[in-house]
Design a protein around this motif. Structure first.
Motif, short mmCIF file in Angstrom:
data_model
loop_
_atom_site.label_atom_id
_atom_site.label_comp_id
_atom_site.label_asym_id
_atom_site.label_seq_id
_atom_site.Cartn_x
_atom_site.Cartn_y
_atom_site.Cartn_z
N GLY A 74 0.79 -1.22 0.00
CA GLY A 74 0.00 0.00 0.00
C GLY A 74 0.83 1.28 0.00
N GLY A 75 2.14 1.15 0.11
CA GLY A 75 3.01 2.31 0.04
C GLY A 75 3.39 2.91 1.39
N GLY A 76 3.12 2.19 2.48
CA GLY A 76 3.45 2.72 3.80
C GLY A 76 4.60 1.97 4.43
N LEU A 77 5.08 2.50 5.52
CA LEU A 77 6.14 1.86 6.29
C LEU A 77 5.70 1.84 7.75
N ASP A 78 6.02 0.76 8.44
CA ASP A 78 5.70 0.68 9.87
C ASP A 78 6.94 0.20 10.60
N PHE A 79 7.62 1.13 11.24
CA PHE A 79 8.82 0.78 11.98
C PHE A 79 8.51 0.28 13.38
N SER A 80 7.27 0.45 13.84
CA SER A 80 6.94 0.08 15.21
C SER A 80 6.47 -1.36 15.35
N ALA A 81 6.39 -2.10 14.26
CA ALA A 81 5.84 -3.45 14.32
C ALA A 81 6.63 -4.35 15.27
N GLY A 82 7.93 -4.28 15.24
CA GLY A 82 8.74 -5.11 16.13
C GLY A 82 8.55 -4.76 17.59
N ALA A 83 8.46 -3.46 17.89
CA ALA A 83 8.27 -3.04 19.27
C ALA A 83 6.87 -3.41 19.76
N VAL A 84 5.87 -3.30 18.89
CA VAL A 84 4.51 -3.70 19.27
C VAL A 84 4.46 -5.20 19.52
N PHE A 85 5.10 -5.96 18.65
CA PHE A 85 5.16 -7.41 18.81
C PHE A 85 5.84 -7.78 20.12
N THR A 86 6.93 -7.09 20.44
CA THR A 86 7.65 -7.35 21.68
C THR A 86 6.80 -7.01 22.89
N LEU A 87 6.08 -5.89 22.84
CA LEU A 87 5.22 -5.53 23.97
C LEU A 87 4.11 -6.54 24.16
N GLY A 88 3.52 -7.02 23.08
CA GLY A 88 2.47 -8.04 23.19
C GLY A 88 3.00 -9.32 23.82
N ALA A 89 4.20 -9.74 23.40
CA ALA A 89 4.81 -10.93 23.99
C ALA A 89 5.16 -10.70 25.45
N LEU A 90 5.63 -9.50 25.77
CA LEU A 90 5.98 -9.17 27.15
C LEU A 90 4.75 -9.17 28.05
N VAL A 91 3.68 -8.58 27.58
CA VAL A 91 2.43 -8.57 28.37
C VAL A 91 1.94 -9.99 28.57
N THR A 92 1.98 -10.80 27.52
CA THR A 92 1.53 -12.18 27.63
C THR A 92 2.39 -12.95 28.63
N CYS A 93 3.71 -12.79 28.55
CA CYS A 93 4.61 -13.48 29.49
C CYS A 93 4.36 -13.04 30.92
N LYS A 94 4.20 -11.74 31.13
CA LYS A 94 3.94 -11.24 32.48
C LYS A 94 2.64 -11.81 33.03
N MET A 95 1.63 -11.93 32.19
CA MET A 95 0.34 -12.50 32.62
C MET A 95 0.51 -13.98 32.96
N LEU A 96 1.27 -14.71 32.15
CA LEU A 96 1.49 -16.13 32.43
C LEU A 96 2.27 -16.32 33.73
N VAL A 97 3.26 -15.47 33.97
CA VAL A 97 4.04 -15.56 35.21
C VAL A 97 3.15 -15.25 36.42
N ALA A 98 2.18 -14.36 36.23
CA ALA A 98 1.27 -14.00 37.31
C ALA A 98 0.21 -15.07 37.57
N GLY A 99 0.16 -16.10 36.73
CA GLY A 99 -0.78 -17.20 36.96
C GLY A 99 -2.06 -17.13 36.16
N VAL A 100 -2.15 -16.22 35.21
CA VAL A 100 -3.34 -16.13 34.36
C VAL A 100 -3.30 -17.29 33.38
N PRO A 101 -4.43 -17.99 33.16
CA PRO A 101 -4.45 -19.08 32.17
C PRO A 101 -4.06 -18.57 30.78
N TRP A 102 -3.53 -19.47 29.95
CA TRP A 102 -2.96 -19.03 28.67
C TRP A 102 -3.95 -18.41 27.69
#
Length: 95
Positions: A12-40
Motif C-alpha cells: 500500500g506504500g506505507g512503512l511501519d517501523f513500530s511493528a517489532g516493538a509492538v510485537f515485543t510488547l504483546g509478547a511481554l504482556v503475555t509473558c507477564k500475565m502467564l508468570v502472574a498465573g493467568v491461564p494461557w
C-alpha cells in the motif's frame, strides 16, 4: 502472521517501523500475565488486545493528526522500546 500484515502495508506504500516493538510488547504482556498465573487463553487475548490498541494509536495519529507514517511509527517504536525496557528493567522475562 506479522509478515502478512507488513506485506500489505508495504504494498500500500506505507512503512511501519513500530511493528517489532509492538510485537515485543504483546509478547511481554503475555509473558507477564502467564508468570502472574493467568491461564494461557486470556493471557494471549490480552497480549493481542494490547498490540491492537497500539496499532489503533498509530492509525489515529496518522489519519487524524496527519503525521507522516514514517514519523508516527518511529515515534511509537521509540516509545514502546522505552516502555519495554522500563517494564522489564532490562532483564529477560521467562514464563
Amino acid at each position: 502472521v506479522m509478515a502478512c500484515g507488513a506485506a500489505l502495508l508495504i504494498i500500500g506504500g506505507g512503512l511501519d517501523f513500530s511493528a517489532g516493538a509492538v510485537f515485543t510488547l504483546g509478547a511481554l504482556v503475555t509473558c507477564k500475565m502467564l508468570v502472574a498465573g493467568v491461564p494461557w487463553p486470556p493471557a494471549i487475548l490480552i497480549g493481542l488486545t494490547v498490540c491492537c490498541a497500539f496499532g489503533m494509536v498509530n492509525f489515529l495519529v496518522i489519519t487524524y493528526l496527519h503525521v507522516p507514517p514514517i514519523i508516527a511509527t518511529l515515534g511509537t517504536f521509540y516509545m514502546l522500546t522505552g516502555l519495554n525496557n522500563l517494564v522489564t528493567d532490562g532483564n529477560d522475562v521467562i514464563p
